[in-house]
Write an enzyme that holds these catalytic residues in place. Structure first.
Site, PDB file in Angstrom:
ATOM      1  N   MET A  75       0.802  -1.228   0.000  1.00  0.00           N
ATOM      2  CA  MET A  75       0.000   0.000   0.000  1.00  0.00           C
ATOM      3  C   MET A  75       0.837   1.281   0.000  1.00  0.00           C
ATOM      4  O   MET A  75       0.302   2.375   0.144  1.00  0.00           O
ATOM      5  CB  MET A  75      -0.954   0.007   1.203  1.00  0.00           C
ATOM      6  CG  MET A  75      -1.906  -1.159   1.220  1.00  0.00           C
ATOM      7  SD  MET A  75      -2.841  -1.274  -0.322  1.00  0.00           S
ATOM      8  CE  MET A  75      -3.361  -2.972  -0.230  1.00  0.00           C
ATOM      9  N   CYS A  76       2.143   1.162  -0.167  1.00  0.00           N
ATOM     10  CA  CYS A  76       2.993   2.356  -0.237  1.00  0.00           C
ATOM     11  C   CYS A  76       2.868   3.020  -1.601  1.00  0.00           C
ATOM     12  O   CYS A  76       2.827   2.347  -2.629  1.00  0.00           O
ATOM     13  CB  CYS A  76       4.464   1.986  -0.003  1.00  0.00           C
ATOM     14  SG  CYS A  76       4.857   1.721   1.704  1.00  0.00           S
ATOM     15  N   HIS A  77       2.848   4.329  -1.585  1.00  0.00           N
ATOM     16  CA  HIS A  77       2.810   5.092  -2.825  1.00  0.00           C
ATOM     17  C   HIS A  77       4.217   5.201  -3.402  1.00  0.00           C
ATOM     18  O   HIS A  77       5.176   5.390  -2.647  1.00  0.00           O
ATOM     19  CB  HIS A  77       2.292   6.512  -2.567  1.00  0.00           C
ATOM     20  CG  HIS A  77       0.866   6.553  -2.136  1.00  0.00           C
ATOM     21  ND1 HIS A  77       0.484   6.333  -0.835  1.00  0.00           N
ATOM     22  CD2 HIS A  77      -0.267   6.789  -2.830  1.00  0.00           C
ATOM     23  CE1 HIS A  77      -0.828   6.434  -0.751  1.00  0.00           C
ATOM     24  NE2 HIS A  77      -1.310   6.702  -1.953  1.00  0.00           N
ATOM     25  N   MET A 115       8.230   4.661   5.578  1.00  0.00           N
ATOM     26  CA  MET A 115       8.410   3.284   5.111  1.00  0.00           C
ATOM     27  C   MET A 115       9.682   3.140   4.279  1.00  0.00           C
ATOM     28  O   MET A 115      10.366   2.118   4.354  1.00  0.00           O
ATOM     29  CB  MET A 115       7.190   2.809   4.316  1.00  0.00           C
ATOM     30  CG  MET A 115       5.943   2.663   5.165  1.00  0.00           C
ATOM     31  SD  MET A 115       6.177   1.665   6.665  1.00  0.00           S
ATOM     32  CE  MET A 115       6.692   0.111   5.973  1.00  0.00           C
ATOM     33  N   GLU A 116      10.018   4.163   3.509  1.00  0.00           N
ATOM     34  CA  GLU A 116      11.245   4.125   2.712  1.00  0.00           C
ATOM     35  C   GLU A 116      12.468   4.093   3.611  1.00  0.00           C
ATOM     36  O   GLU A 116      13.414   3.335   3.370  1.00  0.00           O
ATOM     37  CB  GLU A 116      11.284   5.322   1.759  1.00  0.00           C
ATOM     38  CG  GLU A 116      10.318   5.219   0.601  1.00  0.00           C
ATOM     39  CD  GLU A 116       8.843   5.447   0.947  1.00  0.00           C
ATOM     40  OE1 GLU A 116       7.998   5.188   0.071  1.00  0.00           O
ATOM     41  OE2 GLU A 116       8.527   5.876   2.080  1.00  0.00           O
ATOM     42  N   ASP A 130      24.217 -10.852   4.698  1.00  0.00           N
ATOM     43  CA  ASP A 130      24.425 -11.675   3.508  1.00  0.00           C
ATOM     44  C   ASP A 130      25.896 -11.727   3.098  1.00  0.00           C
ATOM     45  O   ASP A 130      26.410 -12.782   2.749  1.00  0.00           O
ATOM     46  CB  ASP A 130      23.575 -11.155   2.352  1.00  0.00           C
ATOM     47  CG  ASP A 130      23.769 -11.978   1.093  1.00  0.00           C
ATOM     48  OD1 ASP A 130      23.593 -13.215   1.153  1.00  0.00           O
ATOM     49  OD2 ASP A 130      24.096 -11.388   0.049  1.00  0.00           O
TER      50      ASP A 130
END
Length: 162
Positions: A75-77, A115-116, A130
């Site tokens: 749902m992120c733009h 969110m970013e 990793d």
């Protein structure tokens, strides 16, 4: 009580319409960390990892993650980001080293960049894991959280420490 804006009339998820929101300068700062053993610490700071420069690669991964957040979080733009900065700070713990990761993301837009920033901090830590897991798989990725955000209708936020 706050109404959930990501739910439609049928109770299903929806992407919020931000077209009527005001364009403002928005900045978010997120934190994550990874705890490594002394051998991994030495390999990172001395640039002797067989896969290359660990921190440089992790910074690039963090930038790429911020730019692609809307492809991973449903749902992120998609946002035109104007700046992304990933910085590191080592702290020695008893028999290990903690690498603190801080990511700042900015834009001028109709919705925030929290969110970013959080995605970038997480992917930065995962990239370090990793690249060094061949030495030790017991590394611990620490808490990831929002340190601060500014801009937008909800105003500014700064995390308080307990």
């Amino acid at each position: 009580m706050t109404e959930f804006t990501h739910i439609n009339q049928q109770g299903n998820a929806k992407m919020v319409d931000v077209s009527s929101k005001e364009v403002t300068k928005r900045i978010a700062v997120a934190h994550s960390s990874i705890t490594v053993n002394p051998d991994i610490y030495q390999q990172i700071v001395q640039h002797t990892n067989d896969k290359g420069n660990v921190l440089n690669t992790a910074q690039i991964a963090g930038v790429m993650a911020a730019k692609n957040t809307s492809n991973m979080i449903p749902m992120c733009h998609p946002l035109p980001l104007t700046g992304i900065d990933v910085v590191f700070d080592w702290k020695q713990a008893s028999e290990s080293y903690v690498l603190n990761i801080e990511v700042t993301v900015s834009t001028t837009g109709k919705t925030g960049v929290e969110m970013e920033a959080l995605t970038a901090a997480s992917v930065t830590a995962l990239t370090i894991y990793d690249m060094t897991k061949a030495l030790d798989k017991s590394m611990v990725i620490g808490e990831t959280y929002l340190l601060s955000k500014s801009g937008g209708k909800s105003g500014d936020y700064t995390r308080t420490t307990d």
